[in-house]
Write a protein that holds these residues in place. Structure first.
Motif, PDB file in Angstrom:
ATOM      1  N   UNK A 163       1.134  -1.346   0.204  1.00  0.00           N
ATOM      2  CA  UNK A 163       0.231   0.232   0.379  1.00  0.00           C
ATOM      3  C   UNK A 163       0.774   1.225  -0.143  1.00  0.00           C
ATOM      4  N   UNK A 164       0.592   2.299  -0.593  1.00  0.00           N
ATOM      5  CA  UNK A 164       0.991   3.464  -0.002  1.00  0.00           C
ATOM      6  C   UNK A 164       1.644   4.561   0.606  1.00  0.00           C
ATOM      7  N   UNK A 165       0.815   3.342   1.223  1.00  0.00           N
ATOM      8  CA  UNK A 165       1.282   4.723   2.868  1.00  0.00           C
ATOM      9  C   UNK A 165       2.093   3.633   3.793  1.00  0.00           C
ATOM     10  N   UNK A 166       2.331   2.546   3.518  1.00  0.00           N
ATOM     11  CA  UNK A 166       3.409   1.535   3.589  1.00  0.00           C
ATOM     12  C   UNK A 166       4.562   1.669   2.985  1.00  0.00           C
ATOM     13  N   UNK A 167       4.903   1.906   2.577  1.00  0.00           N
ATOM     14  CA  UNK A 167       5.546   2.059   1.540  1.00  0.00           C
ATOM     15  C   UNK A 167       7.461   2.290   1.463  1.00  0.00           C
ATOM     16  N   UNK A 168       7.399   3.549   2.997  1.00  0.00           N
ATOM     17  CA  UNK A 168       8.346   3.437   3.767  1.00  0.00           C
ATOM     18  C   UNK A 168       8.714   2.706   4.476  1.00  0.00           C
ATOM     19  N   UNK A 169       7.586   2.646   4.985  1.00  0.00           N
ATOM     20  CA  UNK A 169       7.300   1.806   6.569  1.00  0.00           C
ATOM     21  C   UNK A 169       8.055   0.263   5.974  1.00  0.00           C
ATOM     22  N   UNK A 170       8.139  -0.662   5.038  1.00  0.00           N
ATOM     23  CA  UNK A 170       8.506  -1.760   4.907  1.00  0.00           C
ATOM     24  C   UNK A 170       9.349  -1.325   5.093  1.00  0.00           C
ATOM     25  N   UNK A 171      10.523  -0.754   4.728  1.00  0.00           N
ATOM     26  CA  UNK A 171      11.284  -0.562   5.479  1.00  0.00           C
ATOM     27  C   UNK A 171      12.726  -0.627   6.493  1.00  0.00           C
TER      28      UNK A 171
END
Length: 243
Positions: A163-171
């Motif tokens: 999801x777009x709002x998770x694309x930084x959190x995944x790292x």
């Protein structure tokens, strides 16, 4: 000191669990049940689970050590010549059997300078993650973006995507977006974080690209004397399995 009269009733009160030892094994051998049978022998399943946990913890410890080294940003020079297209082909060759097909697309060599071992680890982490989530395929692409002066490495899958709002959190470290995954089917949550730190250590970047089905992770690395900035990449025609 307790007398024998005090010790004997206590010993008699202990349950005799020597019967739990495998038949034909003596209780005094180091590899069998403890002397006296105070503790039951572990089952084969319990031993396998303990060994799996030990291996998993060793991998986590090794990952944390690598992250610490990357965090230290120790000077390592410019590295050696590396061909990302060749790296991708070798990664696929190391995985002759995968859950879903793994294909490589590289129309030409993709040279850069870096540390081969670290770049291999970056790619392996991304491929591991893609294979875990893919529905039917994983594609690895390597190519040069001449306009931006960058070498590009992509790993894409056709899974549920990010999801777009998770694309930084995944790292983020120890983050696993799928809370339903157990320890056996999921990773430690360090793979994407390590991959991004390796990209940064090479003066590059690693992001989750927007658009398309599934997830597409894109690593970019500067070429020697390449122009600054990022322009839309010139991607090769996708031909499954082509090198």
């Amino acid at each position: 000191m307790r007398s024998q009269l005090e010790v004997a009733p206590a010993a008699a009160a202990r349950p005799d669990r020597r019967a739990d030892c495998p038949k034909g094994r003596g209780p005094d051998r180091a590899t069998d049940c403890p002397a006296g049978g105070a503790v039951a022998c572990p089952t084969g399943e319990a031993v396998r689970a303990a060994l799996a946990d030990t291996v998993r913890l060793q991998h986590v410890a090794a990952d944390l050590l690598l992250l610490a080294r990357l965090d230290a940003r120790l000077p390592t020079g410019t590295g050696e010549p590396v061909d990302l297209a060749l790296l991708a082909a070798e990664e696929a060759a190391r995985r002759p059997v995968t859950r879903v097909p793994l294909t490589v697309t590289a129309a030409a060599p993709t040279p850069m300078r870096g540390r081969t071992g670290q770049l291999e680890r970056l790619l392996a982490n991304l491929v591991d993650n893609a294979l875990r989530h893919a529905s039917s395929r994983v594609e690895v692409s390597a190519f040069l973006d001449g306009a931006a002066g960058q070498a590009v490495l992509e790993v894409a899958d056709d899974g549920p995507g990010i999801a777009a709002d998770q694309r930084e959190r995944v790292f983020a470290r120890f983050v696993r977006l799928d809370a339903a995954r157990d320890r056996e089917s999921g990773g430690s949550g360090l793979g994407p974080a390590i991959a991004r730190e390796i990209a940064h250590a090479h003066g590059g970047s690693l992001v989750v690209a927007a658009g398309g089905g599934g997830a597409r992770l894109v690593a970019r690395f500067p070429l020697p004397d390449g122009p600054a900035g990022q322009q839309p990449e010139k991607r090769p025609e996708r031909r499954p399995g082509a090198l």
